[in-house]
Every structure is written in C-alpha cells, then in structure tokens.
Motif scaffolding. Structure first.
Motif, PDB file in Angstrom:
ATOM      1  N   ALA A 114     -33.782  25.342  -0.623  1.00 28.96           N
ATOM      2  CA  ALA A 114     -32.453  25.851  -0.272  1.00 28.96           C
ATOM      3  C   ALA A 114     -31.636  24.789   0.459  1.00 28.96           C
ATOM      4  O   ALA A 114     -32.186  23.848   1.024  1.00 28.96           O
ATOM      5  N   THR A 115     -30.334  24.974   0.423  1.00 31.70           N
ATOM      6  CA  THR A 115     -29.459  24.083   1.192  1.00 31.70           C
ATOM      7  C   THR A 115     -29.568  24.428   2.681  1.00 31.70           C
ATOM      8  O   THR A 115     -29.966  25.535   3.052  1.00 31.70           O
ATOM      9  N   VAL A 116     -29.190  23.473   3.510  1.00 32.70           N
ATOM     10  CA  VAL A 116     -29.218  23.703   4.956  1.00 32.70           C
ATOM     11  C   VAL A 116     -27.810  23.498   5.501  1.00 32.70           C
ATOM     12  O   VAL A 116     -27.175  22.486   5.196  1.00 32.70           O
ATOM     13  N   GLY A 117     -27.322  24.488   6.212  1.00 38.88           N
ATOM     14  CA  GLY A 117     -26.074  24.322   6.953  1.00 38.88           C
ATOM     15  C   GLY A 117     -24.797  24.585   6.183  1.00 38.88           C
ATOM     16  O   GLY A 117     -23.714  24.374   6.696  1.00 38.88           O
ATOM     17  N   VAL A 158     -18.948  18.486  -4.076  1.00 39.16           N
ATOM     18  CA  VAL A 158     -20.259  17.965  -4.477  1.00 39.16           C
ATOM     19  C   VAL A 158     -20.898  17.217  -3.308  1.00 39.16           C
ATOM     20  O   VAL A 158     -22.093  17.390  -3.017  1.00 39.16           O
ATOM     21  N   GLN A 159     -20.093  16.415  -2.607  1.00 39.33           N
ATOM     22  CA  GLN A 159     -20.636  15.648  -1.472  1.00 39.33           C
ATOM     23  C   GLN A 159     -21.172  16.566  -0.387  1.00 39.33           C
ATOM     24  O   GLN A 159     -22.268  16.357   0.138  1.00 39.33           O
ATOM     25  N   GLU A 160     -20.379  17.613  -0.072  1.00 32.69           N
ATOM     26  CA  GLU A 160     -20.836  18.568   0.956  1.00 32.69           C
ATOM     27  C   GLU A 160     -22.134  19.222   0.536  1.00 32.69           C
ATOM     28  O   GLU A 160     -23.072  19.385   1.321  1.00 32.69           O
ATOM     29  N   PHE A 161     -22.180  19.608  -0.749  1.00 33.89           N
ATOM     30  CA  PHE A 161     -23.375  20.267  -1.255  1.00 33.89           C
ATOM     31  C   PHE A 161     -24.564  19.315  -1.193  1.00 33.89           C
ATOM     32  O   PHE A 161     -25.642  19.664  -0.690  1.00 33.89           O
ATOM     33  N   PRO A 193     -29.592  17.724  -5.124  1.00 33.95           N
ATOM     34  CA  PRO A 193     -28.266  17.085  -5.115  1.00 33.95           C
ATOM     35  C   PRO A 193     -27.788  16.759  -6.532  1.00 33.95           C
ATOM     36  O   PRO A 193     -28.585  16.443  -7.399  1.00 33.95           O
ATOM     37  N   ILE A 194     -26.479  16.892  -6.733  1.00 29.25           N
ATOM     38  CA  ILE A 194     -25.854  16.551  -8.017  1.00 29.25           C
ATOM     39  C   ILE A 194     -25.453  15.080  -7.898  1.00 29.25           C
ATOM     40  O   ILE A 194     -24.350  14.769  -7.458  1.00 29.25           O
ATOM     41  N   ASN A 195     -26.360  14.177  -8.232  1.00 29.00           N
ATOM     42  CA  ASN A 195     -26.062  12.762  -7.958  1.00 29.00           C
ATOM     43  C   ASN A 195     -26.557  11.791  -9.017  1.00 29.00           C
ATOM     44  O   ASN A 195     -26.434  10.587  -8.863  1.00 29.00           O
TER      45      ASN A 195
END
Lengths: 476, 359
Positions: free
Chosen positions: A381-384, A360-363, A395-397
C-alpha cells in the motif's frame, strides 16, 4: 444461417397472423429460447418474435460465456462441488442482502439440472477459459460462448417445430381484463396483430434506451456506452408498466463497468473491458486520482468502476500503467496509448502534462518497497497519501507508459417485472392469467443489486424453462 | 522477419487483437490458445497462426463480433488470406504461387500443354519391345521426365517450409513432437471442431463431420497411391519386377483402393466446397483451390480407368491423360494448395514445441 430466413417472407407473416398461437415468446435471447423449447416439448404451438435480424439475434445472451450452477460434483465441465448454501451466500454477499431469498433459493435449486438439460438440447461445454480458472468450480463455459449456444438452441428449436420471426418488434401486449390476447408488432414497417393464448415476455432490460437512462441518471447518461445489444430498449417492459404491471427496482440501478472509451456505443461486449485498474493509477480529466485502485481483488471490484467513472466530470477517466504491469491483465481490443514519458502521454490523452506529472510523482513518492503479488491482496500500500492505494502500489516510473481512456459501460438494468416463483407476471389485481416472464426483464425480482458472474444465464435458463412449461400447461 | 505487414496481415493482426481480448473460442482449435500467448502479431507469428487454421469456421459462427457488427471479424477468411500469402512468400518463385492461386485456368492450361507434349512423345517415343504401357512410353523416358519433375518441385516446397520454420523461430525437431504432430494431422484434429462435432462448413452454423471424413478419404487415398508408386519402384529396381503388375501385387493393392478413396474424397470435398460460404475463405484463391481438388480427382479417375482398360486400345490415350495429370500435379506442387499439408504439419509441430516450453 439458412434455416430461418424464409420466415421473413410476407406470406409467412400472413400465416403467422391468421392463427391463434398457443404460446407467443417475446424476445430471442437465452430465456426466450429456453421457454420456447420447454413449451414446444409439451406439444404447444410456439412462435418466437425476435426484434433483431437473424445475424444479430439473441440479445445480450450473445455476449455471455457461462452459466453458474450448484452441483454435488460429477457435473462436467464443473470441478469440485458448489452447494446451495455456498451459492446463496455468494449471492447475498454481492447483492448486499438485496435478494429475494425465496426466489433465489428456487433458482439455485433448479440450476442443479440445467447442465444436463442443456446438453440434451445439443449444447457443448468447454473447460474454463484461460484467465478464468477461479470460475471452473462454479461456472460452466459454453464452447464458443453465448452466440454458439444460441445457434445450437435455434437449431434445436427448428427441429422442435418452433416458428421464429426476426425483425419483429413487439410494441404492445394486448390485454383483456387480466388476460393476454395477443401482441402488436412492427414487422417490415407495418404494425400487425398476432393472437395468442399465452405469452412469455423475455425481451430483456431497457439499457439501450438512452432517453430512459437519461431520465434516471440525468445528462451524464448520454456519455454512457451500452455493452450489449442495441435492441434492449425496454418497449415491452414500459408497455406493461403503462398497463399497470407491478415492477421491481428503480431505473437508476444498473450494472456498469469501466470500459475502453473507444468502444462502440452499443454491443462492444467483453473485448472492451479494461482490467488493468488494480495495477494502475486512475485519474479523471483533471489528472486527479479519485478512488483506491487497489481496494480489493479485481473480480470483486470491477463492477463498481462503471459508477465511479460515471460520476467523474465528462464521465471519463484514464488508467495509467508503466511497463512493469504489461502482460498482467487481459488486454482490451484497442491498442493502448503509449509514450516514453508522462508529459507526452498526458498530451496524447488531452490531460495537463504538468498536473499528471505531479500526480504521478506524489503517488510514486508514497510507494514503498515490498513483495508484489498480482494474484492476491499483497498489502503493498501507499504511505501518507490522502487517497491511498491499498494493494499493488508500485511506482509508475518505468517507460514506456501506457494509458487507457475509460467510460462507464452499462451491462444491464435491474428495473423489471415482478414475478412469482412460477414466473407469473403480477398485475394490480394479482397475477395475470396467462403471462409469464423470464430473463433480464424479471431478473430484478431475484436480485436488485450487484452481480454474480454467470447468474444472469442461470436466471434466464431456470425461469425460461418454468415460464415455457407453465405457459404450455395453461393452454393444453 | 520483415516488420512491414501486408494489408491482409494487418487486418489479421487487428482481428486477432480482438480475439485476444475475448477468448471465447479457445476450445475450438489450436489457433486461439496459440494466439493468446503471442504479445506482438508480426509477420512470422501471423503466418504461424494462419497455417494452424483449418478453416473449420466454428469460431466465425460463434463470433458475436462478426459482421454486421462494426468490428467485422471474419477470422476464417482473414487467416485464409494470410495463409495463402504465406505460401507465396516462403516458396520461391512467389509469382508462380500467386499465378496458381489466383487462376484455376492456369492449372488447366499447364495441363493441356503437358498432355499435348506427352501425346507427341508417345507418338514418336514408343518402344515396341516394352510391355504394358512401356510399349507406349519407355521406362527410361518416364524416369527421365518424372524424376526431376518430382524431386525438383518437392525440393522447392521443402525449402519453402524451411523458411517458414525459421520465420516461426522453430527449434530443432524432437521425435516425440514429430510423432504427436503426425497423430494430430493423421486424425485431422484441426477439423474436429474441438469436441468431435466437426466443421461448420457446408451447412451454415450446423456442425458436421462431412469435411473431415472427405478429407480423410482424400488424404489416405493419396498416401496409398504414393505407397503404390513407391512399392512399384522398389519392385522394379530391387526385385527387377517391372510393370505391369497383377491385381494381387503391392502396387495394385495400394493403388486401387487408394485411387477409389482419393476419387471419392476429392469429389466430396469439391461438392462441400461448392455448398460452403465463399465469404468465409480467401475468395481470390477459390478457383485455384477448386482446380487443385479436381486435378487430384482427375488423376485418380484416369488412373482407375487406365487399370480398367488394361490390354485395350484405350491404354495409350488414358496413359497420356493420367501421366499428364500426374506431371501437372508434381510440377505445380510447390505452388498449389498441395503445400498446405507441409505448412500445416510445420505449424502443428511449432505449436507442440511452444506448448512444451510454456509448461
């Protein structure tokens, strides 16, 4: 549910066995009943053999809700227009070209008068259901769904004088050379022979036969859930294959979606569907993501997730969302698993808290800010990330966090009997003289891959009508 | 409202969660569109849904998850239980509602006691100077008995509905909403099956309009009888024209057709109820509901008989029977099926309010 109960009485079984029926229809779903009605309208003496009890009659048609039809407008409840060309285009797209063009065009053309035909037989329609507005131009929804449709059809069939035997499982189609003579069926624990001059085979696919699925898929098939009736064990299909009928497609091809892992083994139907994947991160039992959750709009992607989950260890996966995404999708029948932090959530679903937290943190770290639009490809979109999420990546936060356990749910199989334009079943020496097929058992003849919402009912209705008409024409 | 759900409410919440994931039944009635905009099925929301439900059963026969499916959905029965509970919860004292719902005998018992007392009153309280039935029971006596017997129970019912309204978080009422709700209720849209095909009530999965027509007859018959009473009261007090009234007077013009409609409607409703599948309703209150229908039938029949017997020796006997029935009806009003009209109207109003605020 009163009218047909008496048909279970032993005396009736004797009556059924004492005569030679004009048309024997094997199966009790949409295609079967359409064939039976069409044949009876040509004055044929028709018997329906339905393997399910009366309360569960109708096969997978019970779980349907609409039919896709081409139309030039003025065809309520459909709106706008849906041309033959557009319909065909849609079909070729979802099946990746794996479509029998001639049969497909024939089905599409004959879909044009289906609504009228259905209305004449008592079917009521309703506007597109909430959350399905994208279908209101192409798909006509039955008031109350497929089971209500079947109830109406069985009432009409009763009026037409069609006989129905429930809990009558056909095990063998009796052939003499190239010609049908009758069926062997299990009724009340006894094997009986029922004679007929023609047959319509409309007994569905084989997705409820887990042994058969296992042969095609290997041991993981044991963990598949079957979304529809437990009756579709493909007995008639296999019997016809054993007797040399020509088939189409292979047993590993099936339509499977990701459904709630708590769904019943059979018959969970539409309420077990999980529609939150585009707004989630979806991980396997090692808490690792395995596919781009935001690759495309959900209606275009939901049918690939069954297969994606099927190849994960243990045939399971977990979709994780946070409170930002509550209410963005139609909920499943089962309450989600909920926790105030990822660690606790992971423990509740049996994953490593440490690993899930890291995923989750990486995402989250790969998410960027930007406009979010749940109804369109928003490019958020996500980057990297090695495995990106191409849209709706937020983010799932924000607690609480929710998890849904996913398993592959098989909707239907493609392996089936090859038919021609007139629904005739093909044997080694050309078409059988007096056997027709309709519905899931032959749908693979039209398309061998992919799926278009409501098209199964189109195939069933169109080929049911053709099969019934041709079978009646043959005997009368 | 209280967060603890009763077992009937928890079961309804379980079932509605499944409905919420399916939505096939959206076209039958207001229950499903209403449910789909609810996030959490608490006691107030469940009472709201339950009182929107008219037990037409369309959803049940359409349900692919009904028994013997393991989800075992039975929305008509589940909502009927919650509905009956809600009346007991909102109308005080709750015990009385439970008493009347659970036993048909209770109503008959109450009636016998009342009839007996009335007959006694007639024996000793007659006014030889009175005309018509006032010769047997003086007007003052009638008013002294019926005014409180009518107003106090009505007040109790209204307080109950008010509490229900608050549980649904209803807002203040607007006239157009009231008009629309009255129209919906007046046309019994809830029994239309969504497209006028009617209920799937007495003929299994086949839809008919029998129940809708029978209910129309009973409801409009009842309203005509009410109009008859009101017009009689006005004639008496405003125009000083006491009973008896002739055939072409307002009370009779309302009362006679009203009585006939009410009688026909209630007998038909009772017949339909006998033919219907009891497992699709609240089995525990079947007797109480049936007794309520028959009580209305009895009131209309005895009223018509009283009219037919004008001038004969049967009048005191029939009068006692009729008034006994009427008195039973009024006294038990807040605790019987009779409150369904008020609760349903409130639920329809709330539905219209919510729909407006969503758009």
């Amino acid at each position: 549910m009163t009218a047909d109960k008496s048909s279970l009485a032993p005396v009736c079984v004797r009556r059924v066995c004492d005569k030679v029926w004009d048309v024997i229809v094997v199966g009790g779903g949409n295609a079967a009943i359409c064939a039976a009605m069409q044949a009876a309208e040509s004055k044929a003496d028709v018997l329906i053999l339905e393997s399910a009890p009366i309360t569960m009659r109708g096969g997978n048609s019970r779980h349907t809700r609409n039919i896709r039809c081409m139309h030039d407008g003025e065809n309520p409840p459909l709106t706008g227009q849906y041309s033959e060309a557009e319909f065909l285009q849609d079909l070729l797209q979802v099946s990746d070209g794996n479509t029998d063009r001639e049969l497909a065009v024939s089905v599409i053309r004959r879909s044009a008068d289906c609504l009228q035909w259905m209305k004449q037989r008592g079917v009521l329609f309703q506007p597109a259901l909430s959350g399905t507005l994208s279908l209101q131009r192409t798909n006509a929804f039955f008031l109350g769904g497929g089971k209500a449709l079947l109830n109406t059809y069985f009432q009409t069939a009763n009026r037409f004088g069609i006989s129905v035997l429930y809990e009558a499982e056909v095990c063998h189609i009796r052939l003499s050379d190239n010609s049908f003579t009758g069926v062997e069926a299990m009724i009340g624990g006894k094997s009986v022979i029922i004679k007929g001059r023609s047959a319509v085979l409309a007994s569905g696919g084989f997705q409820a036969d887990l042994d058969w699925l296992e042969k095609a898929w290997g041991p993981p098939a044991r963990n598949f859930l079957v979304r529809g009736t437990p009756q579709n064990r493909g007995k008639v299909l296999r019997d016809m294959m054993n007797q040399g009928a020509v088939t189409i497609g292979d047993a590993s091809q099936c339509h499977a979606v990701a459904i709630d892992g708590r769904a019943p083994k059979f018959d969970g139907g539409i309420v077990t569907r999980i529609d939150c994947i585009p707004f989630s991160i979806t991980v396997n039992q090692y808490a690792e993501r395995f596919y781009d959750e935001g690759e495309d709009l959900w209606p275009k992607r939901y049918a690939i997730w069954g297969r994606l989950v099927a190849v994960q260890p243990g045939q399971q996966a977990f979709a994780i969302i946070d409170s930002k995404s509550f209410g963005l999708f139609v909920p499943s029948a089962f309450p989600p698993i909920e926790a105030d932090n990822i660690q606790t959530l992971a423990e509740q679903i049996g994953l490593s808290g440490e690993k899930l937290t890291r995923t989750v943190q990486e995402f989250n770290a790969a998410c960027r800010s930007g406009p979010f639009d749940p109804n369109a490809l928003d490019g958020l979109a996500t980057v990297g990330l090695g495995l990106p999420k191409s849209n709706w990546a937020r983010p799932i936060n924000e607690p609480p966090f929710r998890a849904y356990m996913l398993r592959p749910g098989v909707t239907f199989t493609y392996l089936g009997l090859q038919v021609d334009r007139l629904a005739r079943v093909q044997g080694q020496a050309g078409p059988y003289e007096n056997i027709w097929a309709a519905g899931e058992i032959m749908a693979g003849s039209v398309l061998r891959q992919g799926y278009l919402a409501g098209f199964g009912m189109t195939i069933g209705t169109v080929f049911g009508r053709i099969a019934g008409e041709e079978a009646a024409r043959h005997v009368l | 409202m209280c967060s603890e759900l009763t077992s009937a409410q928890s079961e309804a919440a379980r079932q509605m969660r499944i409905c919420n994931a399916c939505r096939y039944c959206e076209g039958y009635c207001n229950v499903f569109p209403a449910a789909f905009s609810i996030d959490k099925f608490d006691a107030g929301e469940l009472s709201y849904l339950a009182n929107l439900c008219h037990n037409c059963r369309g959803c049940h026969y359409a349900c692919q998850f009904a028994e013997p499916h393991e989800f075992a959905l039975n929305i008509p029965a589940s909502l009927a239980q919650v509905r009956n509970e809600s009346w007991a919860r909102f109308v005080r004292p709750s015990r009385l509602t439970e008493f009347f719902q659970k036993s048909a005998v209770s109503i008959c018992l109450a009636m016998v006691i009342l009839l007996a007392s009335l007959l006694l009153l007639i024996e000793f309280g007659g006014n030889p100077c009175g005309e018509g039935f006032y010769a047997y029971l003086s007007h003052e006596m009638m008013v002294a008995i019926f005014l409180p017997a009518f107003l106090l129970p009505l007040l109790a019912a209204c307080i109950g509905v008010r509490r229900f309204w608050h549980a649904m978080q209803g807002r203040s009422l607007a006239f157009p909403d009231l008009l629309k709700a009255a129209k919906d209720a007046g046309a019994m849209r809830g029994l239309s099956g969504g497209q006028g095909q009617g209920c799937q009530y007495e003929s299994g999965d086949r839809a008919t309009n029998h129940r809708r027509i029978a209910h129309h007859a009973a409801m409009y018959g009842f309203l005509l009888c009410l109009a008859s009473t009101i017009s009689g009261t006005i004639l008496h007090y405003v125009f000083s024209l006491p009973a008896p009234y002739g055939l072409f007077s307002l009370p009779k013009l309302f009362g006679v057709p009203g009585g006939i409609l009410l009688l026909a409607g209630t007998i038909w409703l009772a017949w339909l109820k006998l033919k219907s599948d009891r497992s699709l309703a609240d089995a525990e209150s079947w007797g109480g509901e049936m007794a309520f229908i028959l009580l209305l039938a009895f009131i209309s029949a005895s009223g018509l008989a009283l009219f037919a017997a004008t001038g004969s020796a049967w009048v005191p006997f029939l009068l006692a029977l009729h008034l006994g029935g009427v008195l039973t009806f009024f006294l038990s009003l807040p605790f019987t099926k009779m409150v369904h009209g008020l609760f349903r109207l409130a639920a329809i109003l709330r539905f219209l309010q919510r729909r407006l605020s969503e758009h």
